[in-house]
Design a protein around this motif. Structure first.
Motif, PDB file in Angstrom:
ATOM      1  N   UNK A  13      13.792  26.284 -23.714  1.00  0.00           N
ATOM      2  CA  UNK A  13      15.300  26.206 -24.004  1.00  0.00           C
ATOM      3  C   UNK A  13      16.275  26.584 -23.323  1.00  0.00           C
ATOM      4  N   UNK A  14      16.681  25.832 -23.825  1.00  0.00           N
ATOM      5  CA  UNK A  14      18.076  25.306 -22.630  1.00  0.00           C
ATOM      6  C   UNK A  14      19.078  27.007 -22.786  1.00  0.00           C
ATOM      7  N   UNK A  15      19.285  27.084 -24.182  1.00  0.00           N
ATOM      8  CA  UNK A  15      20.371  27.837 -24.074  1.00  0.00           C
ATOM      9  C   UNK A  15      19.549  29.776 -22.932  1.00  0.00           C
ATOM     10  N   UNK A  16      18.599  30.078 -24.120  1.00  0.00           N
ATOM     11  CA  UNK A  16      17.508  30.888 -23.653  1.00  0.00           C
ATOM     12  C   UNK A  16      17.954  30.984 -21.376  1.00  0.00           C
ATOM     13  N   UNK A  39      10.503  33.797 -25.116  1.00  0.00           N
ATOM     14  CA  UNK A  39      10.839  32.262 -26.028  1.00  0.00           C
ATOM     15  C   UNK A  39      11.131  31.449 -25.542  1.00  0.00           C
ATOM     16  N   UNK A  40      11.689  31.435 -23.825  1.00  0.00           N
ATOM     17  CA  UNK A  40      12.225  30.344 -22.884  1.00  0.00           C
ATOM     18  C   UNK A  40      10.742  30.062 -22.340  1.00  0.00           C
ATOM     19  N   UNK A  41       9.903  30.699 -22.156  1.00  0.00           N
ATOM     20  CA  UNK A  41       8.409  29.881 -21.472  1.00  0.00           C
ATOM     21  C   UNK A  41       8.123  29.072 -22.811  1.00  0.00           C
ATOM     22  N   UNK A  75      19.934  33.358 -16.566  1.00  0.00           N
ATOM     23  CA  UNK A  75      20.297  33.235 -15.894  1.00  0.00           C
ATOM     24  C   UNK A  75      21.882  33.852 -15.891  1.00  0.00           C
ATOM     25  N   UNK A  76      22.367  34.420 -16.554  1.00  0.00           N
ATOM     26  CA  UNK A  76      23.535  35.112 -16.404  1.00  0.00           C
ATOM     27  C   UNK A  76      23.573  36.371 -17.048  1.00  0.00           C
TER      28      UNK A  76
END
Length: 130
Positions: free
Chosen positions: A44-47, A38-40, A52-53
């Protein structure tokens, strides 16, 4: 099947679905891969924050699994083990195909729905190319 971030349990119809913590390594891996994909695709900043955490974020997810779906699988397993039903075997083969396509963790592995005897019979049946 769905993975829900910060599920509000009071709003869930627990007569229709099971809520399960995302604890299995397979589930965690599939979920992380889905979020990464989804991020790729979206950046998405939320993804990105979730990834990252990840060690903390994964604990905030809940697996939502329809009760009827699990019931159908259990019935197919029982029928196949009891009678060798080709129809039940086909249901299990379809399920296995879906589970493997999603890395197996996005779904409940067939083996988790069986006791040892049933699992051994199922594996024997699968190894014969059914």
């Amino acid at each position: 099947l769905a993975y829900v971030y910060d599920v509000y349990r009071k709003m869930v119809n627990d007569q229709m679905v099971y809520l399960e913590a995302v604890t299995a390594t397979e589930d965690k891996s599939v979920l992380e891969n889905l979020i990464l994909e989804h991020y790729e695709k979206t950046k998405s900043e939320h993804a990105r924050r979730i990834l990252n955490d990840w060690a903390i974020s994964v604990g905030r997810f809940t697996k939502v699994f329809p009760k009827d779906f699990k019931k159908v699988l259990r019935e197919a397993i029982a029928d196949h083990v009891r009678t060798g039903s080709a129809v039940a075997g086909a249901i299990l083969a379809d399920w296995e195909s879906i589970a493997y396509q999603t890395g197996k963790g996005g779904q409940v592995p067939v083996s988790q729905l069986m006791n040892k005897d049933a699992r051994d019979k199922y594996r024997s049946w699968r190894s014969k190319g059914q």
